[in-house]
Design a protein around this motif. Structure first.
Motif, PDB file in Angstrom:
ATOM      1  N   ASP A   1      -8.483  -3.885  -0.827  1.00 37.12           N
ATOM      2  CA  ASP A   1      -7.243  -4.121  -0.090  1.00 37.12           C
ATOM      3  C   ASP A   1      -7.119  -5.626   0.234  1.00 37.12           C
ATOM      4  O   ASP A   1      -5.922  -6.190   0.929  1.00 37.12           O
ATOM      5  CB  ASP A   1      -7.159  -3.328   1.365  1.00 37.12           C
ATOM      6  CG  ASP A   1      -8.253  -3.608   2.270  1.00 37.12           C
ATOM      7  OD1 ASP A   1      -9.461  -4.134   1.534  1.00 37.12           O
ATOM      8  OD2 ASP A   1      -7.977  -3.490   3.593  1.00 37.12           O
TER       9      ASP A   1
ATOM     10  N   TRP B   1      -3.035  -2.271  -6.301  1.00 35.80           N
ATOM     11  CA  TRP B   1      -3.154  -1.185  -5.131  1.00 35.80           C
ATOM     12  C   TRP B   1      -2.317   0.002  -5.221  1.00 35.80           C
ATOM     13  O   TRP B   1      -1.956   0.646  -4.447  1.00 35.80           O
ATOM     14  CB  TRP B   1      -2.712  -2.092  -3.893  1.00 35.80           C
ATOM     15  CG  TRP B   1      -3.354  -3.266  -3.452  1.00 35.80           C
ATOM     16  CD1 TRP B   1      -4.470  -3.709  -3.407  1.00 35.80           C
ATOM     17  CD2 TRP B   1      -2.608  -4.420  -3.711  1.00 35.80           C
ATOM     18  NE1 TRP B   1      -4.681  -4.980  -3.436  1.00 35.80           N
ATOM     19  CE2 TRP B   1      -3.649  -5.707  -3.631  1.00 35.80           C
ATOM     20  CE3 TRP B   1      -1.387  -5.045  -4.125  1.00 35.80           C
ATOM     21  CZ2 TRP B   1      -3.310  -6.983  -3.615  1.00 35.80           C
ATOM     22  CZ3 TRP B   1      -1.127  -6.458  -3.963  1.00 35.80           C
ATOM     23  CH2 TRP B   1      -1.966  -7.349  -3.948  1.00 35.80           C
TER      24      TRP B   1
ATOM     25  N   LEU C   1      -4.348   0.620   6.643  1.00 30.86           N
ATOM     26  CA  LEU C   1      -4.702  -0.673   5.899  1.00 30.86           C
ATOM     27  C   LEU C   1      -3.918  -1.993   6.332  1.00 30.86           C
ATOM     28  O   LEU C   1      -3.932  -3.054   6.136  1.00 30.86           O
ATOM     29  CB  LEU C   1      -4.349  -0.487   4.429  1.00 30.86           C
ATOM     30  CG  LEU C   1      -5.516   0.554   3.992  1.00 30.86           C
ATOM     31  CD1 LEU C   1      -5.138   0.839   2.525  1.00 30.86           C
ATOM     32  CD2 LEU C   1      -6.988   0.044   3.993  1.00 30.86           C
TER      33      LEU C   1
ATOM     34  N   PHE D   1       0.765  -1.237  -0.155  1.00 31.74           N
ATOM     35  CA  PHE D   1       0.040   0.034  -0.023  1.00 31.74           C
ATOM     36  C   PHE D   1       0.933   1.378   0.187  1.00 31.74           C
ATOM     37  O   PHE D   1       0.533   2.390   0.315  1.00 31.74           O
ATOM     38  CB  PHE D   1      -0.966   0.043   1.161  1.00 31.74           C
ATOM     39  CG  PHE D   1      -1.678  -1.246   1.466  1.00 31.74           C
ATOM     40  CD1 PHE D   1      -2.277  -1.585   0.156  1.00 31.74           C
ATOM     41  CD2 PHE D   1      -1.707  -1.977   2.489  1.00 31.74           C
ATOM     42  CE1 PHE D   1      -3.117  -2.856   0.239  1.00 31.74           C
ATOM     43  CE2 PHE D   1      -2.428  -3.330   2.532  1.00 31.74           C
ATOM     44  CZ  PHE D   1      -3.073  -3.582   1.452  1.00 31.74           C
TER      45      PHE D   1
END
Length: 465
Positions: A361, A379, A315, A266
């Motif tokens: 995610d 992502w 995340l 991420f």
């Protein structure tokens, strides 16, 4: 009191998951068992202390696993991470056996829990230990002691004396005193050589000074080297290791899983020159986290930096160390020790290449870059929402892949292909048979559990005969 003058049926060398599974299984089969753990009692358990789950095949939902995870998908996952560098017979045997071991583990006091926030991508494939690896190890030791396995801590095995493939004796140092131990059969479960920096230096040079050994410092590879020097068949590439992206502020040894960083998918990752060097979104994290240590080990000064913004910060599982935070990218670069203009340019090029997509995610999504080298294939979202966050990364070495060759009975093979008469192996010392490179989250514990059980069963059976 442990009587070192007696001849045990089974001697187990090591004190982690694989060793304990072998010791308990052999004792349950009626063998007299002595387990030798190099570490003191407070640090028993090897790398297993730092684990949290194992990968399990299952045909439908269980108490802690969702959906199903069948043999062919499991095998395909393994092929993808190893690039085919695996023994299919041993691998498939391990995969199938993983569906059967949970009841035995629970009978030994191991308890499981559902996946936690930040690990939900593993809810279908991996069973998590309640209390983590330390609780698992403690449960096995309690079971071993209850059923009569003798255990010695602070005991290093210096040599296994082999005579034409037969272990005649083990030379040990127990709490500083040299001793000789004899047993009808021996199970080597003593791990790799990642704790031996001089040995690793032979393959990586002075770069090892910047490596972090995330597991036990007691994995020196003494037994492994002793066996290879005596004609045991080697398996695996000595330059390969399981290595993750670890917080660069971690201790040199034994920091464990809390120091691992899961921010890579991420974020973008840059080296000390502020440049990206690999696709951060190549695949789902459980299939790629173990390549990042090696990637960072190949960068200048063996350091890298994960950079993300406020959208991504929640995340992933945070490190035990706080993120480095700033309101602007220039300020973040300064705090990370990077050239601000270079980092800002790297982020600008990345942002310009990000394509519209639907972010997810928990699975491979369609958020990617276009025209960027290296690309980010999943992502990929613009880094543009302050505050900005950064983490310094080092290679965190878990275990090495060089080991001993075994057959389906966990019996160690000599260089001429003959099975040893009374030597078996389980765990990281033989994992290279199945994991030639790459890694699947939780699979090391699966190998250790399955082959520990096999080694214990076969050693006990051989001792009786």
């Amino acid at each position: 009191m442990v009587d070192l003058t007696r001849t045990y049926d089974v001697l187990v060398v090591g004190g982690g998951n694989a060793a304990l599974c072998a010791a308990v299984t052999a004792r349950e089969a009626g063998a007299s068992v002595l387990l030798l753990e190099h570490a003191p009692k407070a640090f028993r358990g090897g790398n297993s202390r730092h684990t949290r789950n194992f990968r399990a095949m299952h045909e439908g939902p269980t108490k802690v696993l969702t959906d199903s995870y069948l043999e062919d998908e499991y095998w395909d996952d393994l092929l993808r991470v190893t690039g085919g560098n695996t023994d299919e017979q041993l691998a498939r045997m391990t995969i199938r056996a993983s569906a059967q071991v949970t009841p035995w583990m629970e009978a030994c006091g191991v308890r499981f829990q559902p996946s936690l926030t930040g690990t939900l991508s593993l809810s279908r494939t991996n069973a998590f230990f309640l209390g983590g690896g330390k609780a698992l190890v403690n449960a096995y030791y309690a079971t071993a002691e209850r059923i009569g396995v003798d255990v010695l801590y602070d005991t290093e095995v210096r040599a296994l004396r082999l005579d034409d493939g037969f272990v005649r004796a083990a030379e040990i140092v127990c709490r500083g005193f040299p001793e000789t131990v004899r047993a009808k059969c021996v199970v080597a479960s003593s791990g790799g050589f990642q704790g031996n920096l001089d040995w690793m230096r032979q393959y990586w040079g002075d770069a090892v000074d910047n490596f972090v050994i995330r597991g036990t410092p007691y994995a020196k590879g003494v037994v492994l080297k002793n066996l290879l020097d005596q004609g045991v068949m080697p398996i695996g590439d000595p330059t390969q290791f399981h290595a993750v992206a670890l917080d660069a502020r971690s201790p040199k040894f034994d920091g464990g899983i809390a120091t691992r960083l899961d921010s890579v998918p991420f974020s973008i990752v840059v080296n000390k020159d502020g440049k990206r060097f690999y696709d951060e979104g190549e695949d789902v994290w459980p299939k790629r986290y173990a390549i990042w240590g090696r990637l960072i080990a190949q960068q200048p000064s063996q350091i890298a930096y994960s950079v993300c913004d406020a959208k991504a910060f929640s995340l992933f599982m945070p490190s035990v160390f706080p993120a480095i935070r700033a309101d602007t990218l220039g300020e973040l670069a300064q705090r990370l020790g990077l050239d601000a203009a270079v980092l800002q340019d790297t982020v600008a090029q990345y942002n310009a290449a990000v394509q519209p997509g639907t972010f997810n995610d928990r699975s491979l999504d369609d958020c990617r870059t276009d025209g960027l080298t290296p690309p980010k294939t999943h992502w990929a979202r613009r880094i543009d929402e302050p505050p900005f966050y950064g983490y310094p990364l080092r290679p965190g070495i878990t275990f090495t892949y060089l080991g001993v060759k075994v057959n389906e009975q966990a019996r160690v093979l000599m260089q001429d292909g003959r099975p040893s008469a009374n030597l078996f192996a389980s765990g990281e010392i033989m994992a290279g048979n199945i994991l030639g490179r790459g890694y699947l989250a939780g699979f090391g514990m699966t190998i250790g559990t399955v082959f520990g059980r096999i080694a214990g069963q076969e050693a006990a059976k051989h001792a009786r005969n």
